[in-house]
Scaffold this motif. Structure first.
Motif, PDB file in Angstrom:
ATOM      1  N   SER A 276      41.534 -14.433 -52.231  1.00  0.00           N
ATOM      2  CA  SER A 276      43.206 -13.432 -51.930  1.00  0.00           C
ATOM      3  C   SER A 276      42.740 -11.956 -51.919  1.00  0.00           C
ATOM      4  O   SER A 276      43.158 -11.633 -50.678  1.00  0.00           O
TER       5      SER A 276
ATOM      6  N   ASP B 159      44.943  -9.638 -38.210  1.00  0.00           N
ATOM      7  CA  ASP B 159      44.432 -10.510 -38.861  1.00  0.00           C
ATOM      8  C   ASP B 159      43.029 -10.983 -38.923  1.00  0.00           C
ATOM      9  O   ASP B 159      42.225 -11.568 -38.374  1.00  0.00           O
TER      10      ASP B 159
ATOM     11  N   ILE C 248      42.070  -9.055 -48.859  1.00  0.00           N
ATOM     12  CA  ILE C 248      42.557  -7.884 -48.056  1.00  0.00           C
ATOM     13  C   ILE C 248      41.745  -6.335 -48.513  1.00  0.00           C
ATOM     14  O   ILE C 248      42.461  -6.262 -47.294  1.00  0.00           O
TER      15      ILE C 248
ATOM     16  N   ALA D 170      48.524  -8.647 -57.154  1.00  0.00           N
ATOM     17  CA  ALA D 170      48.386  -8.678 -55.845  1.00  0.00           C
ATOM     18  C   ALA D 170      47.588  -6.887 -55.723  1.00  0.00           C
ATOM     19  O   ALA D 170      48.533  -6.352 -55.448  1.00  0.00           O
TER      20      ALA D 170
ATOM     21  N   GLU E  16      40.552 -11.283 -41.973  1.00  0.00           N
ATOM     22  CA  GLU E  16      39.968 -11.218 -43.413  1.00  0.00           C
ATOM     23  C   GLU E  16      39.424 -12.602 -43.607  1.00  0.00           C
ATOM     24  O   GLU E  16      38.809 -11.970 -43.849  1.00  0.00           O
TER      25      GLU E  16
ATOM     26  N   GLN F 299      49.853 -17.503 -43.714  1.00  0.00           N
ATOM     27  CA  GLN F 299      49.448 -17.306 -45.362  1.00  0.00           C
ATOM     28  C   GLN F 299      49.838 -16.082 -46.128  1.00  0.00           C
ATOM     29  O   GLN F 299      50.350 -15.920 -47.100  1.00  0.00           O
ATOM     30  N   ASN F 300      49.248 -15.086 -45.963  1.00  0.00           N
ATOM     31  CA  ASN F 300      49.868 -13.666 -46.209  1.00  0.00           C
ATOM     32  C   ASN F 300      50.978 -13.042 -46.169  1.00  0.00           C
ATOM     33  O   ASN F 300      51.583 -13.485 -44.797  1.00  0.00           O
TER      34      ASN F 300
ATOM     35  N   LEU G 274      48.722 -16.102 -55.353  1.00  0.00           N
ATOM     36  CA  LEU G 274      47.104 -15.907 -54.874  1.00  0.00           C
ATOM     37  C   LEU G 274      46.229 -16.566 -55.577  1.00  0.00           C
ATOM     38  O   LEU G 274      45.970 -17.581 -55.950  1.00  0.00           O
TER      39      LEU G 274
ATOM     40  N   ARG H 210      50.633  -5.122 -45.891  1.00  0.00           N
ATOM     41  CA  ARG H 210      50.532  -7.083 -45.995  1.00  0.00           C
ATOM     42  C   ARG H 210      49.481  -6.971 -47.340  1.00  0.00           C
ATOM     43  O   ARG H 210      48.914  -5.924 -47.618  1.00  0.00           O
ATOM     44  N   ARG H 211      49.795  -7.909 -47.951  1.00  0.00           N
ATOM     45  CA  ARG H 211      49.367  -8.573 -48.999  1.00  0.00           C
ATOM     46  C   ARG H 211      48.878  -9.675 -49.330  1.00  0.00           C
ATOM     47  O   ARG H 211      49.134 -10.506 -48.282  1.00  0.00           O
ATOM     48  N   GLY H 212      47.840 -10.473 -50.107  1.00  0.00           N
ATOM     49  CA  GLY H 212      48.214 -12.319 -50.378  1.00  0.00           C
ATOM     50  C   GLY H 212      49.493 -13.177 -50.309  1.00  0.00           C
ATOM     51  O   GLY H 212      50.300 -12.630 -50.288  1.00  0.00           O
ATOM     52  N   PRO H 213      48.827 -13.919 -49.726  1.00  0.00           N
ATOM     53  CA  PRO H 213      50.431 -15.346 -50.539  1.00  0.00           C
ATOM     54  C   PRO H 213      50.978 -15.270 -51.385  1.00  0.00           C
ATOM     55  O   PRO H 213      50.752 -14.572 -52.777  1.00  0.00           O
TER      56      PRO H 213
END
Length: 332
Positions: free
Chosen positions: A48, A218, A52, A85, A220, A22-23, A44, A38-41
């Motif tokens: 999301s 990961d 993060i 994001a 999250e 996803q991210n 968003l 690193r960020r969300g998809p």
């Protein structure tokens, strides 16, 4: 970055990093130092950014512990810089993801792979020894009533899938029986601690020159709960028949791995936690993860996700519930 003393001049060598579903992650270089962002998809979801920011909090809390994890450099809480994001920067991890590849050293030696399995258990046990209050994670989760909430929370999630067109009255075989068993056999005493929340081989990176864990990644889904559920999660996905590659890929198919009982014994050597009810945690992990994966199946039926992915994850759900039922019957 310049305002925080993180180099100057142009950003170069930008390339995407895989491994997640996803991210978004990318690596780049600035003034001779390499970073990972690193960020969300791209599209968003409502939470999301919250996920993060939670990751940055726990990575910061683990900074001075021996738990192997990516080193947090800095976090940007302003969503205006990357089209809505928030994001963070971390140091690259010198290692590999065994769900994506197995270097020659690890692929060619069953003994090395067995040591990898024990190393991941050691890392998990080490995480369970960290006092979440001392590292500043008070309020990070709600440990009170954590185990009591699990069955109703995830039965409600499964019920919510009826909203997806075409899913209708479908259900997961055995789900009611598993839910009743979990409720009847729930442990009455446990010790709260840091939970990764999605602990399996695809979320661990290993050193290329040894069987040692380089970093647990990961974070999250992390929270403060019962760390034995992480161990249950690892056991639930261990050599699961017809499991998708996200549960270990080439590594899980390589053969010669320790039996689940050996993993439990290794954890017991590193932890003072009571493992008497470990089968209960395995069943809960199968139950929870199976329901999570079934959500992708429901969305696929409604045309909101890939049909191939939906079918693959539905098969994994069925295998997880079969494992839950066998474990309940004493035949894991």
């Amino acid at each position: 970055m310049t305002g925080q003393g993180l180099g100057s001049g142009p950003i170069t060598g930008v390339r995407p990093l895989g491994g997640g579903t996803q991210n978004i992650m990318a690596t780049f270089e600035r003034e001779g130092r390499r970073y990972v962002l690193r960020r969300g998809p791209r599209h968003l979801r409502p939470r999301s950014n919250d996920a993060i920011l939670r990751e940055t909090r726990i990575l910061g809390a683990l900074r001075d512990t021996a738990v192997p994890h990516p080193r947090l450099i800095s976090c940007c809480t302003d969503p205006g810089l990357l089209d809505g994001a928030v994001f963070y920067l971390m140091d690259p991890v010198a290692g590999f993801n065994p769900s994506l590849e197995l270097p020659a050293l690890h692929a060619g030696d069953p003994g090395v792979r067995a040591e990898m399995a024990l190393s991941i258990v050691d890392s998990l046990a080490l995480l369970g020894t960290v006092d979440y209050r001392q590292v500043g994670l008070e309020g990070y989760g709600k440990p009170d009533g954590f185990l009591e909430r699990q069955v109703p929370r995830w039965m409600s999630e499964l019920e919510s899938y009826r909203q997806f067109e075409g899913y209708g009255d479908r259900t997961v075989p055995g789900v009611e029986r598993v839910a009743r068993w979990l409720t009847r056999n729930r442990p009455t005493a446990w010790q709260p601690g840091i939970m990764h929340g999605d602990f399996h081989f695809a979320n661990v990176m290993f050193e290329r020159t040894s069987p040692r864990v380089a970093a647990i990644v990961d974070w999250e889904m992390s929270t403060i709960g019962d760390p034995l559920l992480d161990l249950g999660w690892l056991l639930a996905t261990w050599e699961l028949p017809d499991a998708p590659g996200i549960f270990g890929g080439a590594f899980m198919k390589s053969g010669g791995l320790p039996e689940p009982g050996a993993l439990v014994r290794r954890y017991a050597e590193q932890s003072a936690r009571d493992l008497t009810a470990i089968d209960w945690y395995v069943v809960l992990a199968c139950f929870k993860l199976g329901i999570v994966l079934e959500g992708s199946h429901a969305r696929a039926i409604a045309g909101l996700a890939s049909p191939e992915t939906g079918a693959e994850l539905h098969t994994a759900t069925l295998r997880l519930f079969e494992r839950a039922l066998r474990t309940m019957d004493g035949n894991p």
